[in-house]
Scaffold this motif. Structure first.
Motif, mmCIF file in Angstrom:
data_model
loop_
_atom_site.group_PDB
_atom_site.id
_atom_site.type_symbol
_atom_site.label_atom_id
_atom_site.label_comp_id
_atom_site.label_asym_id
_atom_site.label_seq_id
_atom_site.Cartn_x
_atom_site.Cartn_y
_atom_site.Cartn_z
ATOM 1 N N ALA A 111 50.807 -49.047 98.872
ATOM 2 C CA ALA A 111 51.773 -47.947 98.817
ATOM 3 C C ALA A 111 51.034 -46.636 98.982
ATOM 4 C CB ALA A 111 52.539 -47.957 97.490
ATOM 5 N N ILE A 112 51.773 -45.620 99.381
ATOM 6 C CA ILE A 112 51.270 -44.246 99.393
ATOM 7 C C ILE A 112 51.723 -43.581 98.100
ATOM 8 C CG2 ILE A 112 51.423 -41.984 100.499
ATOM 9 C CD1 ILE A 112 49.848 -43.949 102.176
ATOM 10 N N VAL A 113 50.821 -42.859 97.458
ATOM 11 C CA VAL A 113 51.179 -42.102 96.265
ATOM 12 C C VAL A 113 50.680 -40.672 96.430
ATOM 13 C CG1 VAL A 113 49.087 -42.809 95.021
ATOM 14 C CG2 VAL A 113 51.084 -42.002 93.727
ATOM 15 N N GLY A 114 51.520 -39.716 96.073
ATOM 16 C CA GLY A 114 51.103 -38.318 96.047
ATOM 17 C C GLY A 114 50.807 -37.716 97.401
ATOM 18 N N GLY A 115 51.501 -38.149 98.453
ATOM 19 C CA GLY A 115 51.331 -37.513 99.754
ATOM 20 C C GLY A 115 51.735 -36.050 99.670
ATOM 21 N N ALA A 116 50.916 -35.160 100.234
ATOM 22 C CA ALA A 116 51.125 -33.727 100.041
ATOM 23 C C ALA A 116 51.870 -33.096 101.204
ATOM 24 C CB ALA A 116 49.791 -33.016 99.844
ATOM 25 N N PRO A 316 41.499 -28.873 83.867
ATOM 26 C CA PRO A 316 42.608 -29.345 84.706
ATOM 27 C C PRO A 316 43.581 -28.227 85.043
ATOM 28 C CG PRO A 316 42.953 -30.015 82.433
ATOM 29 C CD PRO A 316 41.581 -29.403 82.498
ATOM 30 N N THR A 317 44.319 -28.442 86.095
ATOM 31 C CA THR A 317 45.326 -27.490 86.556
ATOM 32 C C THR A 317 46.718 -28.054 86.306
ATOM 33 O OG1 THR A 317 45.407 -28.468 88.759
ATOM 34 C CG2 THR A 317 43.753 -26.749 88.374
ATOM 35 N N ILE A 318 47.728 -27.266 86.664
ATOM 36 C CA ILE A 318 49.107 -27.764 86.587
ATOM 37 C C ILE A 318 49.276 -28.956 87.520
ATOM 38 C CG2 ILE A 318 51.520 -27.185 87.086
ATOM 39 C CD1 ILE A 318 50.764 -24.266 86.225
ATOM 40 N N ALA A 319 48.691 -28.888 88.705
ATOM 41 C CA ALA A 319 48.749 -30.015 89.629
ATOM 42 C C ALA A 319 48.084 -31.244 89.035
ATOM 43 C CB ALA A 319 48.098 -29.636 90.952
ATOM 44 N N SER A 320 47.024 -31.041 88.268
ATOM 45 C CA SER A 320 46.362 -32.162 87.605
ATOM 46 C C SER A 320 47.310 -32.859 86.642
ATOM 47 C CB SER A 320 45.125 -31.680 86.843
ATOM 48 O OG SER A 320 44.259 -30.943 87.654
ATOM 49 N N ALA A 321 48.065 -32.063 85.900
ATOM 50 C CA ALA A 321 49.023 -32.636 84.956
ATOM 51 C C ALA A 321 50.102 -33.423 85.690
ATOM 52 C CB ALA A 321 49.641 -31.534 84.109
ATOM 53 N N LEU A 322 50.612 -32.858 86.772
ATOM 54 C CA LEU A 322 51.622 -33.576 87.552
ATOM 55 C C LEU A 322 51.057 -34.870 88.126
ATOM 56 C CD1 LEU A 322 53.329 -30.624 89.461
ATOM 57 C CD2 LEU A 322 54.381 -32.076 87.711
ATOM 58 N N GLY A 323 49.823 -34.818 88.618
ATOM 59 C CA GLY A 323 49.202 -36.016 89.151
ATOM 60 C C GLY A 323 49.066 -37.108 88.110
ATOM 61 N N TYR A 324 48.757 -36.723 86.891
ATOM 62 C CA TYR A 324 48.630 -37.706 85.821
ATOM 63 C C TYR A 324 49.978 -38.370 85.541
ATOM 64 C CZ TYR A 324 46.629 -39.856 81.648
ATOM 65 O OH TYR A 324 46.165 -40.757 80.724
ATOM 66 N N VAL A 325 51.039 -37.574 85.552
ATOM 67 C CA VAL A 325 52.383 -38.129 85.336
ATOM 68 C C VAL A 325 52.750 -39.080 86.468
ATOM 69 C CG1 VAL A 325 54.833 -37.563 85.163
ATOM 70 C CG2 VAL A 325 53.147 -36.144 83.972
ATOM 71 N N PHE A 326 52.503 -38.679 87.705
ATOM 72 C CA PHE A 326 52.851 -39.528 88.847
ATOM 73 C C PHE A 326 52.125 -40.875 88.774
ATOM 74 C CE2 PHE A 326 53.632 -35.608 91.794
ATOM 75 C CZ PHE A 326 54.780 -35.312 91.077
ATOM 76 N N MET A 327 50.829 -40.859 88.467
ATOM 77 C CA MET A 327 50.088 -42.109 88.396
ATOM 78 C C MET A 327 50.481 -42.919 87.166
ATOM 79 S SD MET A 327 48.129 -44.183 89.906
ATOM 80 C CE MET A 327 47.468 -43.242 91.274
ATOM 81 N N ASP A 328 50.933 -42.247 86.121
ATOM 82 C CA ASP A 328 51.412 -42.960 84.937
ATOM 83 C C ASP A 328 52.664 -43.772 85.276
ATOM 84 O OD1 ASP A 328 50.815 -43.459 82.189
ATOM 85 O OD2 ASP A 328 52.597 -42.324 81.635
ATOM 86 N N PHE A 329 53.558 -43.202 86.096
ATOM 87 C CA PHE A 329 54.709 -43.959 86.579
ATOM 88 C C PHE A 329 54.248 -45.215 87.330
ATOM 89 C CE2 PHE A 329 57.490 -39.962 86.663
ATOM 90 C CZ PHE A 329 58.315 -40.407 85.640
ATOM 91 N N VAL A 330 53.249 -45.051 88.186
ATOM 92 C CA VAL A 330 52.742 -46.177 88.970
ATOM 93 C C VAL A 330 52.175 -47.258 88.051
ATOM 94 C CG1 VAL A 330 50.988 -46.889 90.642
ATOM 95 C CG2 VAL A 330 52.292 -44.786 91.018
#
Length: 397
Positions: A111-116, A316-330
């Motif tokens: 799968a693709i995750v976090g495509g920008a 970490p940045t705000i994007a870092s926090a969002l990335g952690y949430v996205f991968m947590d879903f995965v």
């Protein structure tokens, strides 16, 4: 078995999940599984690591790696390690297309995750879906990330369209603004902002006073700002990301023009709030989580910040926090999908997520077999003394 975090409450039955998918979408999906072996699960990431959106790309991918490393250090999920293949697109559509072609056809990612990027995701999704590869949690909040419905696309970001409508409506009412203009990138992303403002003003029976456009790589915005100032704008909705938020806002102040500006989560970045010389003081934007500041973080967030800094040597940045949430879903979905992992079982597991609360104070998020967008809520923030300060609770539209 890897245990999912208690913050996620799963109520949908995986066995019944696909049955509720709209028939037309289910009929068209290619149920194919690649990138899964006895020992690993391979995910692809196409993102901006060196272009105008690099602060988002670097932050999210760092957290993808951090969350994957946590899982792998604990033995993986059903004995499988998570492996990431990351490609830099520099926020360019042709490079994104090339990257996805490699990830799908040479690397054979699951799968693709976090495509920008909105235009990048729009360009590559047809190829992904034709190959049966899911597009998970893109770093874009455009409506195309979940509309039209497709079983293989999931978004965990409140849509830009709804963000800007909610934010403009709030500032018009609370700050008595009436002459609204739009300054937006001439891209799919920027047009999403324009359409949101147009529809909100139409609902309020107010005119759109003026518009101006730019390209993502522009650095001089003098002509556009001159045009908007001549129109008498008192609120400018920004279809911008990081650099093209900072420079125009700073330029208005240098011109002696104290017009209000509001962006979306695309400009909700610590690089914007912390711009050198305090040039973004008073800039508004919409966001989905609280910024990760150490002095007011919860114990959970502090532990995450410490782990991030230990791994990368930077905060970490705000994007870092969002990335952690996205991968947590995965991670949750991989665990819920069970040992016989397939694309279909992953989709069913994602659809079972209900009542998820991230550790960063974001709104509740849920999916279902007919809803692959987790939330429409976002919050208004303003830059004050170099920091993002939350102005509102989650706003719904």
């Amino acid at each position: 078995m890897h245990k999912a975090r208690a913050a996620i409450v799963a109520v949908s039955l995986a066995a019944a999940a696909l049955a509720a998918v709209p028939a037309t979408a289910a009929d068209k999906v290619v149920w194919k599984t690649q990138g899964v072996s006895r020992t690993e699960i391979l995910f692809g990431v196409h993102t901006d690591l060196s272009g105008p959106g690099a602060t988002f790309g670097v932050g999210t991918t760092n957290s993808f790696r951090l969350r994957a490393d946590e899982v792998n250090a604990a033995g993986g999920i059903y004995g499988r390690r998570i492996r990431l293949v990351i490609e830099d697109t520099q926020y360019q559509v042709p490079k994104a297309v090339q990257a996805v072609n490699k990830l799908v056809n040479l690397d054979h990612v699951f799968a693709i995750v976090g495509g920008a990027g909105t235009p990048m995701n729009n360009a590559v999704m047809p190829e992904l879906f034709a190959a049966g590869v899911p597009n998970l949690f893109p770093v874009s909040a455009a409506r195309q990330m979940y509309e039209p419905f497709h079983p293989l696309k999931f978004s965990a970001a409140a849509p830009y369209y709804h963000q800007i409508r909610a934010g403009v409506k709030y500032l018009m009412a609370q700050n008595n603004r009436s002459k609204v203009c739009v300054f937006y990138q001439d891209t799919d992303f920027g047009k999403e902002i324009l359409e949101g403002v147009q529809d909100e003003l139409k609902a309020l029976n107010k005119p759109l006073v003026e518009t101006a456009t730019d390209k993502p790589t522009d650095t001089d915005f003098t002509s556009q700002l001159t045009k908007l100032r001549a129109a008498g704008c008192d609120l400018i909705a920004m279809g911008s990301i990081v650099r093209d938020s900072i420079i125009p806002y700073a330029a208005t102040r240098k011109m002696g023009w104290n017009v209000e500006m509001i962006g979306t989560s695309a400009s909700y970045d610590l690089a914007v709030s912390g711009a050198q010389g305090g040039v973004t003081e008073g800039y508004y934007t919409m966001g989905q989580i609280n910024p990760p500041y150490r002095d007011n973080a919860s114990p959970q967030v502090l532990a995450w910040m410490d782990a991030y800094k230990a791994k990368y040597g930077t905060d970490p940045t705000i994007a870092s926090a969002l990335g952690y949430v996205f991968m947590d879903f995965v991670v949750f979905a991989l665990d819920r999908a069970g040992p016989d992992l397939t694309t279909k079982s992953l989709v069913q597991a994602l659809e079972s997520i209900n009542g998820y609360r991230d550790i960063f104070g974001g709104p509740e998020q849920s999916f279902s077999p007919t809803k692959h967008l987790s939330t429409m809520q976002s919050m208004l923030f303003v830059v004050h003394q170099g920091r993002w300060v939350r102005v509102t609770d989650p706003l719904s539209f």
